[in-house]
Design a protein around this motif. Structure first.
Motif, PDB file in Angstrom:
ATOM      1  N   LYS A  68      19.947  29.551  -9.940  1.00  0.00           N
ATOM      2  CA  LYS A  68      19.871  30.896  -9.355  1.00  0.00           C
ATOM      3  C   LYS A  68      19.307  30.829  -7.941  1.00  0.00           C
ATOM      4  O   LYS A  68      19.796  31.519  -7.030  1.00  0.00           O
ATOM      5  CB  LYS A  68      18.995  31.788 -10.234  1.00  0.00           C
ATOM      6  N   LYS A  75      21.981  29.449  -5.632  1.00  0.00           N
ATOM      7  CA  LYS A  75      22.953  30.508  -5.317  1.00  0.00           C
ATOM      8  C   LYS A  75      22.401  31.464  -4.271  1.00  0.00           C
ATOM      9  O   LYS A  75      23.140  31.929  -3.386  1.00  0.00           O
ATOM     10  CB  LYS A  75      23.313  31.282  -6.590  1.00  0.00           C
ATOM     11  N   ARG A 114      25.247  32.007  -0.861  1.00  0.00           N
ATOM     12  CA  ARG A 114      26.008  33.015  -1.612  1.00  0.00           C
ATOM     13  C   ARG A 114      27.515  32.886  -1.398  1.00  0.00           C
ATOM     14  O   ARG A 114      28.306  33.526  -2.094  1.00  0.00           O
ATOM     15  CB  ARG A 114      25.539  34.426  -1.209  1.00  0.00           C
ATOM     16  N   ARG A 133      30.923  28.872  -4.756  1.00  0.00           N
ATOM     17  CA  ARG A 133      31.027  28.977  -6.212  1.00  0.00           C
ATOM     18  C   ARG A 133      30.085  27.918  -6.789  1.00  0.00           C
ATOM     19  O   ARG A 133      30.298  26.716  -6.618  1.00  0.00           O
ATOM     20  CB  ARG A 133      32.475  28.728  -6.678  1.00  0.00           C
ATOM     21  N   ILE A 134      29.020  28.366  -7.459  1.00  0.00           N
ATOM     22  CA  ILE A 134      27.990  27.462  -7.967  1.00  0.00           C
ATOM     23  C   ILE A 134      27.800  27.715  -9.454  1.00  0.00           C
ATOM     24  O   ILE A 134      27.623  28.860  -9.890  1.00  0.00           O
ATOM     25  CB  ILE A 134      26.655  27.669  -7.229  1.00  0.00           C
TER      26      ILE A 134
END
Length: 247
Positions: free
Chosen positions: A27, A30, A34, A37-38
């Motif tokens: 999290k 990410k 942003r 794609r993680i």
């Protein structure tokens, strides 16, 4: 063309604290990127499984994936397992280009995270004086991995001008309890232990238990979902993404 997707790959554990920490770390990754794609994935015990995540990423239209193993030291058996999983994914998705990076490793900047965790532990234990430190890690059958921990311990000790010993929860001596008792035999009484683990789990618990039984005044929490760890993940990703660029 979209940037390669990033899969943060962890061992997984029956201990739910491990998966929760990995989820929190991803999290944080990410939050720092942003635009990417993680995803998170696990090799064992926890979900989602690596192959399931690969399927989902491919179905979303990604043709390139960078895999970052969430390991602080290189384990030969882990490397073999990761290689096997990547080969399976490649065989199942013929057009997929997938690359695994080096493990996170033991970056000197992680010492800042250790210090932060240690300050919190000392505050909780109301400890104001230290005369020795122990750096507790998982331990490996690979002597080079253990030597890397020992080198980091020396750097940490030099920074704080305190004697520091590396200790291991498995596969190599000394255990944390032995390291603490060795310092106490020298007459040192204020010995703290730093947990060089990415997430809590059985090995971290064992290291903590042995240290406290031996007389450690404080034991820090693992590194966890710290922004500095997330930056290290993204640094590995950046190198891996370059590796995917056709020559």
């Amino acid at each position: 063309m979209a940037a390669p997707a990033l899969i943060c790959l962890a061992h997984g554990s029956r201990d739910t604290r491990t998966s929760k920490t990995v989820t929190a770390l991803v999290k944080e990754v990410k939050a720092q990127r942003r635009d990417l794609r993680i995803e998170r994935a696990f090799l064992d015990h926890s979900r989602p499984a690596f192959q399931d995540v690969v399927d989902r990423v491919v179905a979303a239209g990604h043709e390139e994936i960078v895999v970052v193993p969430l390991l602080l030291t290189q384990f030969e058996e882990s490397g073999d397992r990761v290689t096997d999983e990547l080969e399976r994914a490649q065989a199942r998705h013929g057009s997929l280009r997938i690359h695994t990076t080096d493990v996170l490793g033991l970056e000197p900047r992680f010492l800042e995270v250790l210090d932060e965790r240690m300050r919190a532990a000392l505050k909780d234990a109301r400890v104001r004086e230290l005369d020795a430190l122990v750096l507790a890690a998982a331990g490996s059958t690979d002597p080079l991995a253990n030597q890397a921990v020992a080198r980091l311990a020396r750097v940490w000790g030099a920074h704080h001008r305190l004697p520091v010993t590396a200790a291991y929860a498995s596969s190599a001596p000394p255990a944390t309890g032995e390291a603490v008792r060795a310092f106490r035999a020298e007459g040192r009484r204020h010995i703290a232990v730093a947990s060089l683990f990415l997430a809590p789990g059985p090995l971290d618990d064992r290291a903590r238990e042995l240290a406290l039984e031996a007389g450690a005044v404080a034991v820090s929490e693992p590194l966890g979902a710290h922004p500095e760890i997330a930056r290290a993940v993204l640094a590995r990703y950046a190198v891996g993404a370059v590796e995917l660029v056709p020559v």
